[in-house]
Design a protein around this motif. Structure first.
Motif, PDB file in Angstrom:
ATOM      1  N   ALA A 120      23.617 -30.046  -6.643  1.00 24.65           N
ATOM      2  CA  ALA A 120      23.647 -29.891  -5.455  1.00 24.65           C
ATOM      3  C   ALA A 120      22.653 -29.351  -4.646  1.00 24.65           C
ATOM      4  O   ALA A 120      21.289 -30.496  -5.091  1.00 24.65           O
ATOM      5  N   GLY A 180      19.540 -27.541  -1.723  1.00 24.77           N
ATOM      6  CA  GLY A 180      19.666 -26.416  -1.203  1.00 24.77           C
ATOM      7  C   GLY A 180      17.956 -26.392  -0.752  1.00 24.77           C
ATOM      8  O   GLY A 180      16.988 -26.938  -0.545  1.00 24.77           O
ATOM      9  N   TYR A 237      14.989 -22.785  -1.104  1.00 21.81           N
ATOM     10  CA  TYR A 237      14.904 -21.616  -1.519  1.00 21.81           C
ATOM     11  C   TYR A 237      13.150 -20.878  -0.526  1.00 21.81           C
ATOM     12  O   TYR A 237      12.545 -21.668   0.255  1.00 21.81           O
ATOM     13  N   LEU A 294      17.033 -18.131  -3.027  1.00 22.63           N
ATOM     14  CA  LEU A 294      18.314 -18.803  -2.713  1.00 22.63           C
ATOM     15  C   LEU A 294      18.071 -18.312  -0.549  1.00 22.63           C
ATOM     16  O   LEU A 294      18.103 -16.659  -0.525  1.00 22.63           O
ATOM     17  N   ARG A 327      23.078 -22.994  -0.029  1.00 23.07           N
ATOM     18  CA  ARG A 327      22.235 -24.296  -0.537  1.00 23.07           C
ATOM     19  C   ARG A 327      23.728 -25.327  -0.421  1.00 23.07           C
ATOM     20  O   ARG A 327      25.175 -24.566   0.382  1.00 23.07           O
ATOM     21  N   ASP A 369      16.206 -29.567 -11.612  1.00 20.62           N
ATOM     22  CA  ASP A 369      15.993 -29.937 -10.483  1.00 20.62           C
ATOM     23  C   ASP A 369      14.954 -30.287  -9.763  1.00 20.62           C
ATOM     24  O   ASP A 369      13.588 -30.588 -10.777  1.00 20.62           O
TER      25      ASP A 369
END
Length: 116
Positions: free
Chosen positions: A33, A35, A37, A47, A50, A104
């Motif tokens: 993924a 995205g 934030y 969030l 995403r 991440d």
């Protein structure tokens, strides 16, 4: 070494637009993924938008219809087009890339301030 570098933040009046960019350098072994934030002062990181599995796109309810996430795989870049900005959108915006659901990478953040 993977690095994410955001840009495009700044000061904008309510109702205005900004486009954030996040450029990734370094190789990743997979991509679960990617995205955006954001974190406002005194609040938890949340969030914004995403892309999961390259196709599924999700947005926070507060930005639906105003923000659009997109990607350019040739440029290794993720974008966040933000329209009709509101004062409550003021926050530091962070880019995130997840090679797996439990791993991440984060950018350093870019400040977005919506104020007249």
């Amino acid at each position: 070494q993977v690095q994410l570098v955001e840009s495009g933040g700044g000061l904008v009046q309510p109702g205005g637009s900004l486009r954030l960019s996040c450029v990734r350098s370094g190789s990743i072994f997979s991509l679960y993924a990617m995205g955006w934030y954001r974190q406002a002062p005194g609040k938890q990181r949340e969030l914004v938008a995403r892309i999961i599995g390259g196709r599924l796109t999700t947005y926070a309810d507060s930005v639906k219809g105003r923000f659009t996430i997109s990607r350019d795989d040739i440029k290794n870049t993720i974008y966040l087009q933000m329209n009709k900005l509101k004062p409550e959108d003021t926050a530091v915006y962070y880019c995130n890339v997840s090679p797996t659901p439990t791993y991440d990478y984060w950018g350093q953040g870019t400040q977005v301030t919506v104020s007249s």
